[in-house]
Design an enzyme around this catalytic site. Structure first.
Site, PDB file in Angstrom:
ATOM      1  N   CYS A   1       0.830  -1.200   0.000  1.00 39.02           N
ATOM      2  CA  CYS A   1       0.000   0.000   0.000  1.00 39.02           C
ATOM      3  C   CYS A   1       0.872   1.260   0.000  1.00 39.02           C
ATOM      4  O   CYS A   1       1.442   1.625  -1.018  1.00 39.02           O
ATOM      5  CB  CYS A   1      -0.988  -0.027   1.165  1.00 39.02           C
ATOM      6  SG  CYS A   1      -2.354   1.149   0.993  1.00 39.02           S
TER       7      CYS A   1
ATOM      8  N   HIS B   1      -3.607  -5.256   0.271  1.00 38.35           N
ATOM      9  CA  HIS B   1      -3.079  -5.740   1.542  1.00 38.35           C
ATOM     10  C   HIS B   1      -3.144  -7.260   1.596  1.00 38.35           C
ATOM     11  O   HIS B   1      -4.094  -7.826   2.150  1.00 38.35           O
ATOM     12  CB  HIS B   1      -3.863  -5.141   2.713  1.00 38.35           C
ATOM     13  CG  HIS B   1      -3.569  -3.707   2.981  1.00 38.35           C
ATOM     14  ND1 HIS B   1      -2.640  -3.291   3.921  1.00 38.35           N
ATOM     15  CD2 HIS B   1      -4.057  -2.568   2.418  1.00 38.35           C
ATOM     16  CE1 HIS B   1      -2.576  -1.962   3.931  1.00 38.35           C
ATOM     17  NE2 HIS B   1      -3.430  -1.507   3.029  1.00 38.35           N
TER      18      HIS B   1
ATOM     19  N   GLU C   1      -1.688  -9.237   3.451  1.00 35.32           N
ATOM     20  CA  GLU C   1      -1.680  -9.733   4.826  1.00 35.32           C
ATOM     21  C   GLU C   1      -3.085  -9.886   5.395  1.00 35.32           C
ATOM     22  O   GLU C   1      -3.289 -10.585   6.394  1.00 35.32           O
ATOM     23  CB  GLU C   1      -0.837  -8.819   5.732  1.00 35.32           C
ATOM     24  CG  GLU C   1      -1.455  -7.468   6.055  1.00 35.32           C
ATOM     25  CD  GLU C   1      -1.158  -6.383   5.027  1.00 35.32           C
ATOM     26  OE1 GLU C   1      -1.244  -5.194   5.397  1.00 35.32           O
ATOM     27  OE2 GLU C   1      -0.851  -6.728   3.869  1.00 35.32           O
TER      28      GLU C   1
END
Length: 246
Positions: free
Chosen positions: A112, A217, A219
């Site tokens: 990001c 993202h 994650e």
């Protein structure tokens, strides 16, 4: 956080933080995640004692997480609004870290904000606010949905992402950004775009060293099987880290 909320109990202090999900994403692949404290030129640390070089020497790779906006002054502009001023201290330190890892041929992955910072470090610029500057663009952030806001991306032909994600030409990803790549930095190529409006969603540096950024993202994707897996991306990064460490 240069001005943490009073209710946190750290009056007049600067907080530096690591978001838990990104640490766990790295650790889930058998790698140790260590947070790097910002070492600004105004820090109460003698640069002769602790330098960026010391951190680069000690680590195998660099992951730059999301967070505050990149300051427009980092790419030669003035903020269109005060709230888009970003964090110039963090920009300078992360670019110094990036340069250090590049000098030693160690891999860098930007998530990001980290993707945007890579673009700026390579001489590119950003849209300060997508909605303001690109009326035809789709919404890339939703304050209510936050990390539940998703859209589709497509890999560019011949991209490294396409090689890492064998059998896929894209997928569905999170979208929590109001800024994005405008002018692409030198020695960078676009790796993926948003399907609906063509917004740049991933970039990488040319050359053999792994330097890549994704606007989404990964994650956050582990708990949602409908989203593009972060496994191939992290495995590609760590494979390069292991190779550089040999």
């Amino acid at each position: 956080m240069h001005k943490p909320p009073a209710e946190l109990g750290f009056r007049n202090k600067t907080l530096q933080y690591l978001e838990q999900a990104i640490a766990h994403w790295i650790m889930a692949h058998g790698a140790m995640a260590l947070m790097l404290p910002t070492l600004g030129f105004d820090a109460e640390v003698d640069r002769r004692r602790v330098t960026v070089r010391h951190y680069v020497d000690a680590l195998d790779g660099l992951v730059m997480q999301g967070g505050a906006d990149v300051s427009p002054t980092s790419y030669g502009q003035q903020p269109m609004r005060p709230e888009w001023s970003g964090d110039i201290a963090r920009d300078r330190y992360e670019m110094e870290l990036l340069e250090g890892f590049l000098a030693q041929g160690k891999p860098v992955l930007g998530i990001c904000r980290g993707c945007q910072l890579i673009n700026v470090a390579y001489g590119g610029s950003l849209y300060q606010d997508i909605a303001t500057q690109l009326a035809e663009a789709k919404a890339h952030v939703d304050a209510e949905l936050y990390d539940q806001h998703h859209h589709d991306i497509v890999f560019e032909p011949g991209s490294r992402l396409g090689e890492l994600y064998t059998g896929y030409n894209g997928g569905r990803v999170t979208s929590i950004h109001h800024q994005a790549v405008d002018r692409l930095g030198g020695d960078l190529v676009v790796e993926a775009r948003a399907t609906e409006d063509g917004m740049v969603e991933a970039i990488r540096a040319t050359g053999s060293c792994f330097v890549a950024g994704v606007q989404w993202h990964p994650e956050f994707h582990a708990i949602n099987p409908e989203l593009l897996s972060g496994e191939p991306l992290m495995n590609g990064f760590l494979d390069c880290a292991r190779a550089a460490a040999r």
